[in-house]
Design a protein around this motif. Structure first.
Motif, PDB file in Angstrom:
ATOM      1  N   ALA A 259      30.817  36.626  54.246  1.00  0.00           N
ATOM      2  CA  ALA A 259      32.340  36.728  54.882  1.00  0.00           C
ATOM      3  C   ALA A 259      32.899  37.767  54.152  1.00  0.00           C
ATOM      4  O   ALA A 259      34.006  38.320  54.742  1.00  0.00           O
ATOM      5  CB  ALA A 259      33.090  35.585  54.919  1.00  0.00           C
ATOM      6  N   LEU A 260      32.883  37.933  52.718  1.00  0.00           N
ATOM      7  CA  LEU A 260      33.609  38.787  51.886  1.00  0.00           C
ATOM      8  C   LEU A 260      33.292  40.247  52.551  1.00  0.00           C
ATOM      9  O   LEU A 260      34.242  40.978  52.476  1.00  0.00           O
ATOM     10  CB  LEU A 260      33.430  38.942  50.649  1.00  0.00           C
ATOM     11  CG  LEU A 260      33.995  37.811  49.610  1.00  0.00           C
ATOM     12  CD1 LEU A 260      33.369  38.126  48.244  1.00  0.00           C
ATOM     13  CD2 LEU A 260      35.592  38.468  49.645  1.00  0.00           C
ATOM     14  N   GLY A 261      32.330  40.568  53.137  1.00  0.00           N
ATOM     15  CA  GLY A 261      32.084  41.806  53.780  1.00  0.00           C
ATOM     16  C   GLY A 261      32.974  42.247  54.650  1.00  0.00           C
ATOM     17  O   GLY A 261      33.015  43.571  55.207  1.00  0.00           O
ATOM     18  N   LYS A 262      33.726  41.328  55.414  1.00  0.00           N
ATOM     19  CA  LYS A 262      34.679  41.545  56.478  1.00  0.00           C
ATOM     20  C   LYS A 262      36.061  42.070  56.110  1.00  0.00           C
ATOM     21  O   LYS A 262      36.644  42.577  56.676  1.00  0.00           O
ATOM     22  CB  LYS A 262      34.889  40.250  57.200  1.00  0.00           C
ATOM     23  CG  LYS A 262      33.484  39.980  57.922  1.00  0.00           C
ATOM     24  CD  LYS A 262      34.025  38.617  58.855  1.00  0.00           C
ATOM     25  CE  LYS A 262      32.624  38.067  59.330  1.00  0.00           C
ATOM     26  NZ  LYS A 262      32.861  36.855  60.210  1.00  0.00           N
ATOM     27  N   THR A 263      36.145  41.998  54.802  1.00  0.00           N
ATOM     28  CA  THR A 263      37.346  42.490  53.978  1.00  0.00           C
ATOM     29  C   THR A 263      37.029  43.509  52.892  1.00  0.00           C
ATOM     30  O   THR A 263      36.608  42.919  51.770  1.00  0.00           O
ATOM     31  CB  THR A 263      38.207  41.564  53.530  1.00  0.00           C
ATOM     32  OG1 THR A 263      37.576  40.594  52.606  1.00  0.00           O
ATOM     33  CG2 THR A 263      38.984  40.561  54.727  1.00  0.00           C
ATOM     34  N   PRO A 264      36.729  44.941  53.254  1.00  0.00           N
ATOM     35  CA  PRO A 264      36.291  45.695  52.172  1.00  0.00           C
ATOM     36  C   PRO A 264      36.912  45.702  50.934  1.00  0.00           C
ATOM     37  O   PRO A 264      36.330  45.823  49.827  1.00  0.00           O
ATOM     38  CB  PRO A 264      36.447  47.099  52.961  1.00  0.00           C
ATOM     39  CG  PRO A 264      36.383  46.579  54.389  1.00  0.00           C
ATOM     40  CD  PRO A 264      37.348  45.473  54.470  1.00  0.00           C
ATOM     41  N   TYR A 265      38.032  45.694  51.018  1.00  0.00           N
ATOM     42  CA  TYR A 265      38.795  45.754  49.571  1.00  0.00           C
ATOM     43  C   TYR A 265      38.652  44.316  48.823  1.00  0.00           C
ATOM     44  O   TYR A 265      38.345  44.249  47.697  1.00  0.00           O
ATOM     45  CB  TYR A 265      40.362  45.819  49.772  1.00  0.00           C
ATOM     46  CG  TYR A 265      40.741  47.338  49.853  1.00  0.00           C
ATOM     47  CD1 TYR A 265      41.041  47.973  48.532  1.00  0.00           C
ATOM     48  CD2 TYR A 265      41.211  48.056  50.696  1.00  0.00           C
ATOM     49  CE1 TYR A 265      41.293  49.519  48.391  1.00  0.00           C
ATOM     50  CE2 TYR A 265      41.567  49.484  50.602  1.00  0.00           C
ATOM     51  CZ  TYR A 265      41.701  50.085  49.401  1.00  0.00           C
ATOM     52  OH  TYR A 265      42.033  50.987  49.155  1.00  0.00           O
ATOM     53  N   GLY A 266      38.680  43.230  49.508  1.00  0.00           N
ATOM     54  CA  GLY A 266      38.305  41.905  48.658  1.00  0.00           C
ATOM     55  C   GLY A 266      36.951  42.117  48.301  1.00  0.00           C
ATOM     56  O   GLY A 266      36.657  41.540  47.189  1.00  0.00           O
ATOM     57  N   PHE A 267      35.994  42.389  49.256  1.00  0.00           N
ATOM     58  CA  PHE A 267      34.659  42.773  48.661  1.00  0.00           C
ATOM     59  C   PHE A 267      34.455  43.609  47.645  1.00  0.00           C
ATOM     60  O   PHE A 267      33.822  43.148  46.548  1.00  0.00           O
ATOM     61  CB  PHE A 267      33.809  42.970  49.895  1.00  0.00           C
ATOM     62  CG  PHE A 267      32.286  43.477  49.650  1.00  0.00           C
ATOM     63  CD1 PHE A 267      31.436  42.359  49.509  1.00  0.00           C
ATOM     64  CD2 PHE A 267      31.795  44.501  49.011  1.00  0.00           C
ATOM     65  CE1 PHE A 267      30.050  42.439  49.273  1.00  0.00           C
ATOM     66  CE2 PHE A 267      30.421  44.762  48.723  1.00  0.00           C
ATOM     67  CZ  PHE A 267      29.622  43.516  48.973  1.00  0.00           C
ATOM     68  N   GLY A 268      35.124  44.744  47.701  1.00  0.00           N
ATOM     69  CA  GLY A 268      35.077  45.730  46.555  1.00  0.00           C
ATOM     70  C   GLY A 268      35.544  45.313  45.202  1.00  0.00           C
ATOM     71  O   GLY A 268      35.185  45.412  44.108  1.00  0.00           O
ATOM     72  N   LEU A 269      36.831  44.711  45.377  1.00  0.00           N
ATOM     73  CA  LEU A 269      37.502  44.127  43.991  1.00  0.00           C
ATOM     74  C   LEU A 269      36.691  42.748  43.391  1.00  0.00           C
ATOM     75  O   LEU A 269      36.630  42.862  42.143  1.00  0.00           O
ATOM     76  CB  LEU A 269      38.933  43.685  44.481  1.00  0.00           C
ATOM     77  CG  LEU A 269      39.925  45.001  44.807  1.00  0.00           C
ATOM     78  CD1 LEU A 269      41.105  44.419  45.107  1.00  0.00           C
ATOM     79  CD2 LEU A 269      39.963  45.899  43.509  1.00  0.00           C
ATOM     80  N   THR A 270      36.268  42.046  44.437  1.00  0.00           N
ATOM     81  CA  THR A 270      35.405  40.987  43.759  1.00  0.00           C
ATOM     82  C   THR A 270      34.082  41.457  42.964  1.00  0.00           C
ATOM     83  O   THR A 270      33.768  41.036  42.023  1.00  0.00           O
ATOM     84  CB  THR A 270      35.115  39.883  44.625  1.00  0.00           C
ATOM     85  OG1 THR A 270      36.169  39.619  45.532  1.00  0.00           O
ATOM     86  CG2 THR A 270      33.991  38.674  44.365  1.00  0.00           C
ATOM     87  N   ALA A 271      33.334  42.554  43.672  1.00  0.00           N
ATOM     88  CA  ALA A 271      32.419  43.089  43.124  1.00  0.00           C
ATOM     89  C   ALA A 271      32.634  43.603  41.650  1.00  0.00           C
ATOM     90  O   ALA A 271      31.947  43.786  40.905  1.00  0.00           O
ATOM     91  CB  ALA A 271      31.875  44.095  44.039  1.00  0.00           C
ATOM     92  N   PHE A 272      33.858  44.451  41.654  1.00  0.00           N
ATOM     93  CA  PHE A 272      34.214  45.099  40.551  1.00  0.00           C
ATOM     94  C   PHE A 272      34.428  44.002  39.300  1.00  0.00           C
ATOM     95  O   PHE A 272      34.102  44.271  38.230  1.00  0.00           O
ATOM     96  CB  PHE A 272      35.488  46.125  40.623  1.00  0.00           C
ATOM     97  CG  PHE A 272      35.936  46.492  39.681  1.00  0.00           C
ATOM     98  CD1 PHE A 272      35.536  47.656  38.806  1.00  0.00           C
ATOM     99  CD2 PHE A 272      37.297  46.008  38.734  1.00  0.00           C
ATOM    100  CE1 PHE A 272      35.871  48.170  37.750  1.00  0.00           C
ATOM    101  CE2 PHE A 272      37.724  46.595  37.609  1.00  0.00           C
ATOM    102  CZ  PHE A 272      36.948  47.807  37.279  1.00  0.00           C
ATOM    103  N   ALA A 273      35.107  42.956  39.646  1.00  0.00           N
ATOM    104  CA  ALA A 273      35.411  42.069  38.767  1.00  0.00           C
ATOM    105  C   ALA A 273      34.045  41.254  38.113  1.00  0.00           C
ATOM    106  O   ALA A 273      33.972  41.080  36.944  1.00  0.00           O
ATOM    107  CB  ALA A 273      36.384  40.929  39.214  1.00  0.00           C
ATOM    108  N   LEU A 274      33.294  41.067  39.187  1.00  0.00           N
ATOM    109  CA  LEU A 274      31.932  40.401  38.651  1.00  0.00           C
ATOM    110  C   LEU A 274      30.926  41.499  37.782  1.00  0.00           C
ATOM    111  O   LEU A 274      30.524  41.037  37.003  1.00  0.00           O
ATOM    112  CB  LEU A 274      31.127  39.950  39.955  1.00  0.00           C
ATOM    113  CG  LEU A 274      31.582  38.769  40.797  1.00  0.00           C
ATOM    114  CD1 LEU A 274      30.973  38.428  41.814  1.00  0.00           C
ATOM    115  CD2 LEU A 274      31.634  37.563  39.808  1.00  0.00           C
ATOM    116  N   SER A 275      31.225  42.728  38.141  1.00  0.00           N
ATOM    117  CA  SER A 275      30.365  43.802  37.260  1.00  0.00           C
ATOM    118  C   SER A 275      31.038  43.856  36.072  1.00  0.00           C
ATOM    119  O   SER A 275      30.217  43.904  35.118  1.00  0.00           O
ATOM    120  CB  SER A 275      30.541  44.953  38.031  1.00  0.00           C
ATOM    121  OG  SER A 275      29.936  45.002  39.591  1.00  0.00           O
ATOM    122  N   VAL A 276      32.463  43.850  35.988  1.00  0.00           N
ATOM    123  CA  VAL A 276      32.932  43.837  34.603  1.00  0.00           C
ATOM    124  C   VAL A 276      32.533  42.623  33.884  1.00  0.00           C
ATOM    125  O   VAL A 276      32.001  42.847  32.636  1.00  0.00           O
ATOM    126  CB  VAL A 276      34.447  43.914  34.645  1.00  0.00           C
ATOM    127  CG1 VAL A 276      34.944  43.784  33.347  1.00  0.00           C
ATOM    128  CG2 VAL A 276      34.922  45.228  35.157  1.00  0.00           C
TER     129      VAL A 276
END
Length: 292
Positions: A259-276
């Motif tokens: 479901a996160l894929g429906k909100t690109p910024y939410g998806f991207g920021l979550t992926a960034f935080a998890l990556s860090v």
């Protein structure tokens, strides 16, 4: 002043911000082309950072350890992920020879590019004339404009297109490392911004927009020197790892939270935080620091 007191303080934190830009670009957020300027910040400082002077054998070894070893290891990781998803190349299938310069994930194109550029600039730096600046600036303007225009009209296969639009920014970094005065650095980066802006006004986006955004940021980073801040230094140390792991984190998020894929910024920021978080955790293990 000591080397620590002349550290590029802003660049320590800017590296992580640049990694965020790349993550958001790959997440497909609105305005993604602006965020891709983060890659051009990496490329500029790839040309700027001279590294430690050392014999060629040592230089080859250190560059290979820093760039080619992570490239090979992450090629293996993303190839394994491709096999799991059924998208990996297998013997008997057609193989584009250019793909050998990338690996199984498109973002890995940067590592061979950085390896080659580092060797080229290391060879040129001791013999490159520090004066006059004007003809060198004219040459930079020409290769910048040519790279942007040719990328638009030549339909080059990856990674040739990425290399073509990225090299002029690396060359700008190289010239700034040769012409160390603030006035020269400002002339180089403002000229880069002006030419890229003219190309953008003519309808060229790839390479032009990113250079327009990245050039003034790089100029600020060059101008702000001092004693490094531990938090910023630690942030900068995670940037390379974030760049490498974020596509794998994307796959995990698509699997666990589609479901996160429906909100690109939410998806991207979550992926960034998890990556860090993932990179910070992995870097606690000393051997992992060699490939992150």
């Amino acid at each position: 002043m000591s080397a620590e007191q002349t550290r590029l303080v802003v660049y320590d934190g800017l590296k992580l911000l640049a990694a965020l830009g790349v993550v958001l670009f790959h997440a497909g957020v609105p305005g993604r082309d602006v965020w891709y300027a983060g890659m051009f910040v990496f490329v500029f400082f790839l040309g700027y950072a001279p590294g430690r002077a050392q014999p060629w054998a040592g230089l080859l070894q250190s560059r290979a350890r820093r760039l080619l070893l992570p490239w090979l290891i992450w090629c293996a990781v993303y190839y394994a992920l491709g096999l799991y998803r059924g998208t990996a190349w297998i013997p008997g299938m057609p193989l584009d020879p250019f793909s050998l310069l990338i690996g199984p994930a498109i973002h890995l194109w940067f590592l061979p590019f950085a390896f080659i550029c580092g060797l080229v600039f290391a060879g040129l730096r001791p013999v490159w004339p520090a004066r006059p600046l004007a003809p060198q600036l004219a040459g930079l303007v020409l290769i910048l404009a040519a790279g942007i225009v040719l990328n638009r009209h030549s339909d080059l296969p990856a990674p040739a297109g990425q290399w073509l639009v990225s090299f002029p920014m690396a060359a700008a970094g190289f010239l700034c490392s040769v012409h160390r005065g603030r006035g020269a650095g400002a002339a180089i980066l403002l000229s880069t911004m002006a030419v890229a802006g003219a190309c953008l006004a003519l309808g060229f986006v790839d390479g032009a927009l990113q250079a327009v955004v990245a050039a003034p940021v790089c100029l600020i980073a060059l101008s702000w020197r001092g004693r490094g801040h531990p938090v910023l230094v630690r942030a900068g140390e995670t940037a390379f790892g974030v760049y490498l792991v974020h596509p794998a984190v994307f796959l995990l998020l698509w699997k666990l939270a589609p479901a996160l894929g429906k909100t690109p910024y939410g998806f991207g920021l979550t992926a960034f935080a998890l990556s860090v978080a993932l990179v910070a955790l992995l870097r606690l293990w000393p051997p992992a620091r060699r490939v992150l």
